[in-house]
Design a protein around this motif. Sequence first.
Motif, mmCIF file in Angstrom:
data_model
loop_
_atom_site.group_PDB
_atom_site.id
_atom_site.type_symbol
_atom_site.label_atom_id
_atom_site.label_comp_id
_atom_site.label_asym_id
_atom_site.label_seq_id
_atom_site.Cartn_x
_atom_site.Cartn_y
_atom_site.Cartn_z
ATOM 1 N N THR A 98 1.101 7.174 9.323
ATOM 2 C CA THR A 98 0.812 7.579 7.950
ATOM 3 C C THR A 98 -0.555 8.228 7.885
ATOM 4 O O THR A 98 -1.430 7.954 8.724
ATOM 5 C CB THR A 98 0.854 6.371 6.994
ATOM 6 N N PRO A 100 -2.493 9.059 4.282
ATOM 7 C CA PRO A 100 -2.460 9.287 2.836
ATOM 8 C C PRO A 100 -3.611 10.118 2.296
ATOM 9 O O PRO A 100 -3.652 10.380 1.086
ATOM 10 C CB PRO A 100 -2.512 7.852 2.280
ATOM 11 N N LYS A 115 -4.678 1.042 5.229
ATOM 12 C CA LYS A 115 -3.280 1.465 5.340
ATOM 13 C C LYS A 115 -3.055 2.257 6.620
ATOM 14 O O LYS A 115 -2.063 2.042 7.335
ATOM 15 C CB LYS A 115 -2.881 2.318 4.132
ATOM 16 N N TYR A 161 -7.413 9.100 10.306
ATOM 17 C CA TYR A 161 -6.168 9.292 11.054
ATOM 18 C C TYR A 161 -6.498 9.559 12.519
ATOM 19 O O TYR A 161 -5.899 8.973 13.425
ATOM 20 C CB TYR A 161 -5.386 10.468 10.468
ATOM 21 N N PHE A 198 5.844 15.884 8.003
ATOM 22 C CA PHE A 198 4.586 15.152 8.061
ATOM 23 C C PHE A 198 3.396 16.098 8.216
ATOM 24 O O PHE A 198 2.325 15.860 7.664
ATOM 25 C CB PHE A 198 4.630 14.161 9.234
#
Length: 255
Positions: A98, A100, A115, A161, A198
Amino acid sequence: MNLSSLFSLENKVALITGASKGIGFAIAEVFAAAGAKVVISSRKQESLYEMASQLRQKGYDVTGIACHVGQKEALEKLVDATVKQYNQIDILVNNAATNPVYGPVHDTSLEAFDKIIDVNLKAPFHLMNLCFPYLRASSGASVINISSIGGISPEPGLGIYSVSKAALISLTKVYAKEWGDHKIRVNAICPGLIQTKFAEALWSNEKLMHQMMKMMAIKRIGAPEEIGAAALFLASAASSYTTGSIVTADGGFTI
Protein backbone atom coordinates in the motif's frame (compact mmCIF):
# COMPACT_ATOMS: atom_id res chain seq x y z
CA MET A 1 18.45 -31.06 -20.27
CA ASN A 2 14.68 -30.94 -19.76
CA LEU A 3 13.90 -27.25 -19.50
CA SER A 4 10.20 -27.87 -18.98
CA SER A 5 10.89 -29.76 -15.76
CA LEU A 6 13.45 -27.17 -14.67
CA PHE A 7 10.77 -24.48 -14.64
CA SER A 8 7.89 -26.74 -13.64
CA LEU A 9 5.84 -26.09 -10.51
CA GLU A 10 3.94 -29.38 -10.67
CA ASN A 11 2.78 -30.61 -7.25
CA LYS A 12 3.61 -27.25 -5.68
CA VAL A 13 1.20 -25.02 -3.77
CA ALA A 14 1.72 -21.27 -4.07
CA LEU A 15 0.19 -18.59 -1.87
CA ILE A 16 0.22 -15.08 -3.35
CA THR A 17 -0.98 -11.92 -1.60
CA GLY A 18 -2.27 -8.88 -3.44
CA ALA A 19 -3.16 -11.18 -6.32
CA SER A 20 -6.54 -10.07 -7.64
CA LYS A 21 -4.91 -7.76 -10.20
CA GLY A 22 -1.64 -6.35 -11.49
CA ILE A 23 1.65 -8.01 -10.66
CA GLY A 24 0.14 -10.46 -8.18
CA PHE A 25 -2.41 -11.76 -10.65
CA ALA A 26 0.22 -12.04 -13.38
CA ILE A 27 2.40 -14.12 -11.07
CA ALA A 28 -0.58 -16.31 -10.21
CA GLU A 29 -1.31 -17.01 -13.87
CA VAL A 30 2.33 -17.82 -14.67
CA PHE A 31 2.59 -20.15 -11.66
CA ALA A 32 -0.67 -21.89 -12.54
CA ALA A 33 0.49 -22.32 -16.14
CA ALA A 34 3.66 -23.93 -14.77
CA GLY A 35 1.53 -26.49 -12.94
CA ALA A 36 1.16 -25.04 -9.44
CA LYS A 37 -1.97 -25.06 -7.33
CA VAL A 38 -2.42 -21.39 -6.51
CA VAL A 39 -4.16 -19.46 -3.76
CA ILE A 40 -4.75 -15.84 -4.70
CA SER A 41 -5.53 -13.40 -1.92
CA SER A 42 -6.64 -9.80 -1.60
CA ARG A 43 -9.12 -7.90 0.51
CA LYS A 44 -12.32 -8.46 -1.51
CA GLN A 45 -13.69 -11.98 -1.89
CA GLU A 46 -15.96 -10.94 -4.77
CA SER A 47 -12.99 -9.86 -6.91
CA LEU A 48 -11.15 -13.07 -6.03
CA TYR A 49 -14.07 -15.22 -7.13
CA GLU A 50 -14.05 -13.45 -10.49
CA MET A 51 -10.30 -13.66 -11.06
CA ALA A 52 -10.00 -17.26 -9.84
CA SER A 53 -12.85 -18.19 -12.16
CA GLN A 54 -10.97 -16.66 -15.10
CA LEU A 55 -7.97 -18.85 -14.38
CA ARG A 56 -10.01 -21.99 -13.70
CA GLN A 57 -11.62 -21.57 -17.12
CA LYS A 58 -8.12 -22.04 -18.54
CA GLY A 59 -7.83 -25.34 -16.72
CA TYR A 60 -5.79 -24.07 -13.77
CA ASP A 61 -6.26 -25.04 -10.12
CA VAL A 62 -6.78 -21.68 -8.42
CA THR A 63 -8.60 -20.69 -5.23
CA GLY A 64 -9.37 -17.19 -3.97
CA ILE A 65 -9.21 -16.49 -0.23
CA ALA A 66 -9.84 -12.98 1.06
CA CYS A 67 -7.42 -11.46 3.56
CA HIS A 68 -6.51 -8.00 4.80
CA VAL A 69 -2.77 -8.48 5.26
CA GLY A 70 -2.59 -5.61 7.71
CA GLN A 71 -4.54 -7.69 10.22
CA LYS A 72 -2.66 -10.37 12.16
CA GLU A 73 -5.70 -12.61 12.65
CA ALA A 74 -6.61 -12.42 8.95
CA LEU A 75 -3.14 -13.66 7.98
CA GLU A 76 -3.49 -16.59 10.36
CA LYS A 77 -6.86 -17.49 8.83
CA LEU A 78 -5.36 -17.22 5.33
CA VAL A 79 -2.63 -19.75 6.10
CA ASP A 80 -5.10 -22.09 7.81
CA ALA A 81 -7.50 -21.92 4.87
CA THR A 82 -4.69 -22.52 2.36
CA VAL A 83 -3.48 -25.61 4.21
CA LYS A 84 -7.06 -26.86 4.61
CA GLN A 85 -7.54 -26.53 0.84
CA TYR A 86 -4.23 -27.97 -0.39
CA ASN A 87 -2.52 -29.55 2.66
CA GLN A 88 0.76 -27.72 2.10
CA ILE A 89 2.51 -24.48 1.14
CA ASP A 90 5.64 -24.63 -1.03
CA ILE A 91 5.83 -21.11 -2.41
CA LEU A 92 4.97 -17.81 -0.75
CA VAL A 93 4.82 -14.53 -2.66
CA ASN A 94 4.48 -11.40 -0.54
CA ASN A 95 3.12 -8.98 -3.11
CA ALA A 96 0.43 -7.01 -1.27
CA ALA A 97 1.44 -3.40 -0.69
CA THR A 98 0.00 0.00 0.00
CA ASN A 99 0.97 3.63 -0.42
CA PRO A 100 -1.76 6.01 0.73
CA VAL A 101 0.36 9.16 0.36
CA TYR A 102 2.33 10.91 -2.37
CA GLY A 103 4.40 13.96 -1.58
CA PRO A 104 7.11 15.24 0.78
CA VAL A 105 8.08 12.82 3.53
CA HIS A 106 7.62 15.51 6.19
CA ASP A 107 3.93 15.69 5.26
CA THR A 108 3.41 11.99 5.94
CA SER A 109 1.25 11.41 9.01
CA LEU A 110 2.03 8.83 11.67
CA GLU A 111 -1.19 7.05 10.70
CA ALA A 112 -0.02 6.73 7.09
CA PHE A 113 3.45 5.66 8.25
CA ASP A 114 1.95 2.89 10.41
CA LYS A 115 -0.33 1.68 7.62
CA ILE A 116 2.54 1.47 5.11
CA ILE A 117 4.78 -0.42 7.54
CA ASP A 118 1.96 -2.73 8.67
CA VAL A 119 1.12 -3.83 5.11
CA ASN A 120 4.48 -3.61 3.36
CA LEU A 121 6.77 -4.96 6.08
CA LYS A 122 5.04 -6.44 9.12
CA ALA A 123 2.64 -8.52 7.01
CA PRO A 124 5.42 -10.29 5.03
CA PHE A 125 7.30 -10.85 8.30
CA HIS A 126 4.30 -12.43 10.03
CA LEU A 127 3.21 -14.41 6.97
CA MET A 128 6.68 -15.89 6.45
CA ASN A 129 6.71 -17.01 10.08
CA LEU A 130 3.22 -18.52 9.79
CA CYS A 131 4.22 -20.42 6.66
CA PHE A 132 7.55 -21.61 8.07
CA PRO A 133 6.39 -25.07 9.27
CA TYR A 134 4.96 -25.85 5.83
CA LEU A 135 7.87 -24.39 3.87
CA ARG A 136 10.30 -26.37 6.01
CA ALA A 137 8.44 -29.57 5.11
CA SER A 138 8.55 -28.80 1.36
CA SER A 139 11.02 -30.37 -1.02
CA GLY A 140 11.48 -27.09 -2.88
CA ALA A 141 10.43 -24.15 -0.73
CA SER A 142 10.71 -20.61 -2.07
CA VAL A 143 9.69 -17.22 -0.68
CA ILE A 144 9.54 -14.25 -3.05
CA ASN A 145 9.12 -10.76 -1.64
CA ILE A 146 8.02 -8.09 -4.09
CA SER A 147 9.98 -4.98 -3.18
CA SER A 148 10.58 -2.01 -5.48
CA ILE A 149 13.37 -0.01 -7.05
CA GLY A 150 12.35 2.54 -4.42
CA GLY A 151 13.82 0.12 -1.91
CA ILE A 152 17.20 0.51 -3.63
CA SER A 153 17.07 4.26 -4.10
CA PRO A 154 14.20 6.37 -2.66
CA GLU A 155 11.70 7.57 -5.19
CA PRO A 156 10.52 11.21 -5.12
CA GLY A 157 7.17 11.56 -3.40
CA LEU A 158 7.27 7.96 -2.16
CA GLY A 159 9.43 8.41 0.91
CA ILE A 160 8.00 6.04 3.51
CA TYR A 161 6.92 3.57 0.82
CA SER A 162 10.58 3.49 -0.26
CA VAL A 163 11.65 3.01 3.37
CA SER A 164 9.29 0.05 3.74
CA LYS A 165 10.60 -1.56 0.56
CA ALA A 166 14.22 -1.03 1.61
CA ALA A 167 13.40 -2.76 4.89
CA LEU A 168 11.74 -5.60 2.96
CA ILE A 169 14.98 -6.11 1.03
CA SER A 170 16.88 -6.34 4.31
CA LEU A 171 14.25 -8.71 5.72
CA THR A 172 14.67 -10.89 2.64
CA LYS A 173 18.41 -11.19 3.23
CA VAL A 174 17.95 -11.95 6.92
CA TYR A 175 15.53 -14.78 6.21
CA ALA A 176 17.66 -16.11 3.36
CA LYS A 177 20.65 -16.39 5.69
CA GLU A 178 18.71 -17.92 8.58
CA TRP A 179 16.51 -20.28 6.56
CA GLY A 180 19.23 -21.74 4.33
CA ASP A 181 19.73 -24.61 6.76
CA HIS A 182 16.03 -25.39 6.39
CA LYS A 183 16.37 -25.54 2.60
CA ILE A 184 14.06 -22.54 2.16
CA ARG A 185 15.18 -20.00 -0.43
CA VAL A 186 14.18 -16.36 0.07
CA ASN A 187 14.62 -13.78 -2.69
CA ALA A 188 13.17 -10.40 -3.69
CA ILE A 189 12.12 -8.78 -6.93
CA CYS A 190 12.37 -5.01 -7.36
CA PRO A 191 10.05 -3.96 -10.18
CA GLY A 192 10.51 -0.63 -11.86
CA LEU A 193 7.67 1.18 -13.58
CA ILE A 194 5.04 -1.48 -14.36
CA GLN A 195 1.71 -0.73 -16.01
CA THR A 196 -0.61 -1.55 -13.14
CA LYS A 197 -3.44 0.30 -11.42
CA PHE A 198 -1.23 0.66 -8.35
CA ALA A 199 1.38 2.63 -10.32
CA GLU A 200 -1.06 4.62 -12.44
CA ALA A 201 -0.24 7.89 -10.67
CA LEU A 202 3.30 7.51 -12.05
CA TRP A 203 2.82 6.22 -15.60
CA SER A 204 -0.12 8.57 -16.27
CA ASN A 205 2.06 11.61 -15.44
CA GLU A 206 3.54 12.75 -18.79
CA LYS A 207 6.21 14.98 -17.25
CA LEU A 208 7.38 12.25 -14.90
CA MET A 209 7.34 9.67 -17.68
CA HIS A 210 9.49 11.86 -19.89
CA GLN A 211 12.06 12.20 -17.12
CA MET A 212 12.06 8.49 -16.37
CA MET A 213 12.42 7.42 -20.00
CA LYS A 214 15.63 9.44 -20.25
CA MET A 215 17.05 7.32 -17.43
CA MET A 216 15.96 3.92 -18.73
CA ALA A 217 17.98 1.65 -21.02
CA ILE A 218 14.77 -0.05 -22.24
CA LYS A 219 12.55 2.92 -22.92
CA ARG A 220 9.10 1.57 -22.16
CA ILE A 221 6.85 0.64 -19.26
CA GLY A 222 7.12 -2.92 -18.03
CA ALA A 223 4.28 -5.45 -18.15
CA PRO A 224 3.07 -7.41 -15.11
CA GLU A 225 3.77 -10.66 -16.99
CA GLU A 226 7.47 -9.75 -17.07
CA ILE A 227 7.52 -9.76 -13.28
CA GLY A 228 5.63 -13.04 -13.38
CA ALA A 229 8.40 -14.58 -15.48
CA ALA A 230 11.06 -13.41 -13.01
CA ALA A 231 9.01 -14.87 -10.17
CA LEU A 232 8.77 -18.22 -11.97
CA PHE A 233 12.56 -18.41 -12.11
CA LEU A 234 12.79 -17.76 -8.37
CA ALA A 235 10.00 -20.21 -7.52
CA SER A 236 11.30 -23.08 -9.63
CA ALA A 237 14.26 -25.44 -9.54
CA ALA A 238 15.94 -23.18 -12.11
CA SER A 239 17.05 -21.00 -9.18
CA SER A 240 17.92 -23.83 -6.78
CA TYR A 241 21.27 -22.19 -5.87
CA THR A 242 19.81 -18.68 -5.58
CA THR A 243 18.87 -17.16 -2.24
CA GLY A 244 19.17 -13.69 -0.75
CA SER A 245 19.17 -12.23 -4.25
CA ILE A 246 17.58 -8.92 -5.19
CA VAL A 247 16.39 -9.12 -8.79
CA THR A 248 15.68 -5.81 -10.51
CA ALA A 249 13.22 -5.74 -13.38
CA ASP A 250 13.18 -2.07 -14.24
CA GLY A 251 14.26 -1.58 -17.83
CA GLY A 252 17.72 -0.59 -16.64
CA PHE A 253 16.51 2.37 -14.57
CA THR A 254 18.87 1.53 -11.69
CA ILE A 255 21.97 0.93 -13.81
